[in-house]
Design a protein around this motif. Sequence first.
Motif, PDB file in Angstrom:
ATOM      1  N   LYS A 410       0.842  -1.234   0.037  1.00  0.00           N
ATOM      2  CA  LYS A 410      -0.047  -0.130   0.110  1.00  0.00           C
ATOM      3  C   LYS A 410       0.804   1.258   0.198  1.00  0.00           C
ATOM      4  N   ALA A 411       1.732   1.214   0.896  1.00  0.00           N
ATOM      5  CA  ALA A 411       2.594   2.362   1.039  1.00  0.00           C
ATOM      6  C   ALA A 411       3.402   2.861  -0.263  1.00  0.00           C
ATOM      7  N   GLY A 412       3.872   1.830  -0.869  1.00  0.00           N
ATOM      8  CA  GLY A 412       4.563   1.581  -2.185  1.00  0.00           C
ATOM      9  C   GLY A 412       3.571   2.418  -3.262  1.00  0.00           C
ATOM     10  N   ALA A 413       2.587   1.648  -3.299  1.00  0.00           N
ATOM     11  CA  ALA A 413       1.630   2.011  -4.523  1.00  0.00           C
ATOM     12  C   ALA A 413       1.175   3.707  -4.336  1.00  0.00           C
ATOM     13  N   ARG A 414       0.997   4.220  -3.090  1.00  0.00           N
ATOM     14  CA  ARG A 414       0.627   5.557  -2.903  1.00  0.00           C
ATOM     15  C   ARG A 414       1.751   6.306  -3.240  1.00  0.00           C
ATOM     16  N   ALA A 415       3.062   5.715  -2.757  1.00  0.00           N
ATOM     17  CA  ALA A 415       4.233   6.924  -3.059  1.00  0.00           C
ATOM     18  C   ALA A 415       4.276   6.823  -4.493  1.00  0.00           C
ATOM     19  N   ALA A 416       4.226   5.661  -5.317  1.00  0.00           N
ATOM     20  CA  ALA A 416       4.284   5.763  -6.888  1.00  0.00           C
ATOM     21  C   ALA A 416       3.426   6.664  -7.469  1.00  0.00           C
ATOM     22  N   LEU A 417       2.250   6.886  -7.031  1.00  0.00           N
ATOM     23  CA  LEU A 417       1.238   7.536  -7.644  1.00  0.00           C
ATOM     24  C   LEU A 417       1.107   9.007  -6.997  1.00  0.00           C
ATOM     25  N   PHE A 418       1.352   9.159  -5.716  1.00  0.00           N
ATOM     26  CA  PHE A 418       1.089  10.535  -5.062  1.00  0.00           C
ATOM     27  C   PHE A 418       2.346  11.120  -4.499  1.00  0.00           C
ATOM     28  N   GLY A 419       3.393  10.546  -4.316  1.00  0.00           N
ATOM     29  CA  GLY A 419       4.608  10.970  -3.881  1.00  0.00           C
ATOM     30  C   GLY A 419       5.213  12.140  -4.545  1.00  0.00           C
ATOM     31  N   HIS A 420       6.011  12.879  -3.589  1.00  0.00           N
ATOM     32  CA  HIS A 420       6.641  14.352  -4.547  1.00  0.00           C
ATOM     33  C   HIS A 420       8.114  14.219  -3.885  1.00  0.00           C
ATOM     34  N   ASP A 421       8.954  14.098  -4.838  1.00  0.00           N
ATOM     35  CA  ASP A 421      10.398  14.218  -4.686  1.00  0.00           C
ATOM     36  C   ASP A 421      10.801  15.467  -4.340  1.00  0.00           C
ATOM     37  N   ASP A 422      11.570  16.120  -3.614  1.00  0.00           N
ATOM     38  CA  ASP A 422      12.234  17.155  -3.433  1.00  0.00           C
ATOM     39  C   ASP A 422      12.836  17.690  -4.427  1.00  0.00           C
ATOM     40  N   ALA A 423      12.806  18.717  -4.998  1.00  0.00           N
ATOM     41  CA  ALA A 423      13.492  19.412  -6.131  1.00  0.00           C
ATOM     42  C   ALA A 423      15.050  19.463  -5.495  1.00  0.00           C
ATOM     43  N   MET A 424      16.007  19.009  -6.412  1.00  0.00           N
ATOM     44  CA  MET A 424      17.439  19.055  -6.098  1.00  0.00           C
ATOM     45  C   MET A 424      17.823  20.611  -6.303  1.00  0.00           C
ATOM     46  N   ALA A 425      17.273  21.287  -7.585  1.00  0.00           N
ATOM     47  CA  ALA A 425      17.759  22.637  -7.670  1.00  0.00           C
ATOM     48  C   ALA A 425      16.505  23.192  -8.549  1.00  0.00           C
ATOM     49  N   GLU A 426      16.576  24.439  -8.479  1.00  0.00           N
ATOM     50  CA  GLU A 426      15.668  25.206  -9.323  1.00  0.00           C
ATOM     51  C   GLU A 426      15.708  25.056 -10.718  1.00  0.00           C
ATOM     52  N   PRO A 427      14.758  24.362 -11.395  1.00  0.00           N
ATOM     53  CA  PRO A 427      14.834  24.201 -12.861  1.00  0.00           C
ATOM     54  C   PRO A 427      15.124  25.545 -13.721  1.00  0.00           C
ATOM     55  N   VAL A 428      15.417  25.679 -14.839  1.00  0.00           N
ATOM     56  CA  VAL A 428      15.722  26.783 -15.551  1.00  0.00           C
ATOM     57  C   VAL A 428      14.540  26.678 -16.551  1.00  0.00           C
ATOM     58  N   ARG A 429      13.785  27.651 -16.640  1.00  0.00           N
ATOM     59  CA  ARG A 429      12.388  27.470 -17.557  1.00  0.00           C
ATOM     60  C   ARG A 429      12.839  28.050 -18.655  1.00  0.00           C
ATOM     61  N   GLN A 430      12.332  27.441 -19.911  1.00  0.00           N
ATOM     62  CA  GLN A 430      12.593  27.543 -21.158  1.00  0.00           C
ATOM     63  C   GLN A 430      11.024  27.965 -21.803  1.00  0.00           C
ATOM     64  N   PRO A 431      11.181  29.302 -22.315  1.00  0.00           N
ATOM     65  CA  PRO A 431       9.933  29.554 -23.009  1.00  0.00           C
ATOM     66  C   PRO A 431       9.330  28.728 -24.339  1.00  0.00           C
ATOM     67  N   ASP A 432       9.025  27.571 -24.090  1.00  0.00           N
ATOM     68  CA  ASP A 432       8.691  26.482 -24.806  1.00  0.00           C
ATOM     69  C   ASP A 432       7.203  26.714 -25.206  1.00  0.00           C
ATOM     70  N   LEU A 433       6.714  25.979 -25.761  1.00  0.00           N
ATOM     71  CA  LEU A 433       5.097  26.124 -26.024  1.00  0.00           C
ATOM     72  C   LEU A 433       4.310  25.874 -24.842  1.00  0.00           C
ATOM     73  N   ILE A 434       4.716  24.694 -24.044  1.00  0.00           N
ATOM     74  CA  ILE A 434       3.983  24.280 -22.906  1.00  0.00           C
ATOM     75  C   ILE A 434       3.950  25.473 -21.945  1.00  0.00           C
ATOM     76  N   ASP A 435       5.064  26.358 -21.821  1.00  0.00           N
ATOM     77  CA  ASP A 435       5.126  27.259 -20.740  1.00  0.00           C
ATOM     78  C   ASP A 435       4.107  28.449 -21.184  1.00  0.00           C
ATOM     79  N   ARG A 436       3.991  28.640 -22.579  1.00  0.00           N
ATOM     80  CA  ARG A 436       3.349  29.830 -23.218  1.00  0.00           C
ATOM     81  C   ARG A 436       1.777  29.617 -23.040  1.00  0.00           C
TER      82      ARG A 436
END
Length: 456
Positions: A410-436
């Motif tokens: 149960k715990a593994g399934a919940r982690a796989a579906l809804f768990g959140h990893d801590d970000a290692m670094a702030e991502p560099v955002r690119q002005p691609d189509l998804i961002d717009r």
Amino acid sequence: MKRLITRGLMFGNLIHVSSPALVERYNRALIHLTGKRTELADFHIDISGYSPEVGDELDDPLYLNPNGVNRQFILLSTAQKTAPLLNVKFSMSRSILRQFIEENEAQLFALTAKDAVAGELLNSVYAVSDPRALFNIRKIKIEADTTAGTVRDAEQLGQKIDRFMAEDDAWFDDVLIADMVTLAKRTGDVTRNPVRLKQMEFGQDNFWTAHFGGLYIFRGLDHPAAISAGDKAQFGKLPIKYTFDFNDRNQIAKFFEYNDLVEPIVKARGIDAGAILRQKLDFIIVDAAQETGIDLTGANRRDIRALARAHAADLPEEFHGLQALLRWAEDEGPWPRITSDHPAYFYTLRAADHPDRDLVNMLLAELAPKDVRQLFICHKEAFYRAYQGWSEAKKSYVADFLDREYQVDKAGARAALFGHDDAMAEPVRQPDLIDRVGPWGAIRRKRGGVKGPWGG
């Protein structure tokens, strides 16, 4: 429901009460709270001490939850902290009870060695015949003691000990000394073994209630709203700016967006988005094929694919939208435009990492009900209601799948579906189509005449 019960998917992990001593303690607490008693020699209880067998015996499924508002509880053991909560009326009740037990575990362990602890989750509302009363629920307090009043007596004894130590002539106060001796016989030495439960209070701005067919209240957000599973017209004017129901898909999508409550599965960190999408597709195929009467017990992915080919003409838009997204995620197709009008839209989301993520995942489970795994994990009350209306073929497949794939970890399934990893670094955002335009295409807003962030 027998299929679910035998697999531990319903009434699972309850605490078995079978010894005469525990049954008698339970009855003392039950009489203390309700004036009733059980004649059963053994039964099972949930985290609150509610027993489905006792509920059947008393013909009252709310015998520990009068009016479905102020839940009472009976603790026979701290082991109840891992049990589920049955007949849920408010989303926060189980987490509050578990936190109370964990914060007072040592004290409760000592108290329940000799007696039952009875208590109540208190708020200022005692009935909710008017839905506006739900908005008066802001804080939950816990009141608890043994049936013999050990905690109350210990507090009184502590006060008398303080007085005895502070007053110069206390040695000559025979009444004070006699009171201390009497109380000490009931509580023991409170100076060495203090008997005190933490006074706990829980603020509740955002929660779900089963009342009125199901209502989500989000007050503690920048853009507050109430979201109803049923027709919002039943509520009239509520003391909150916006009220939506499940037909208001665009408004709910914007509510999620403006409050940063959700994230796309395909952009979430630390999960296998392809595997999650494939499983959602399987559930949708099974739902479409359920009326054929095919025995789906033990069906594997190859069997499900065969069903998809056999029933291709009957597969709904949810399937085609998620299949297109899966092709994109695996670099085999173009980016699909899935807006909030599309039936697949809410299947593509999960809660972002914030304090209300469990509540948001609960709401998403109702908005995407064909994903039976998420429905079972995040909203069991809605799952059990839906289960009753399924064909025998779908009931068999879902029960077998959950038993095989979810129960083992149960715990593994919940982690796989809804768990959140801590970000290692702030991502560099690119002005691609998804961002717009956003990952699911732009949610177009009308210019002029818009009344607030979700339209009129």
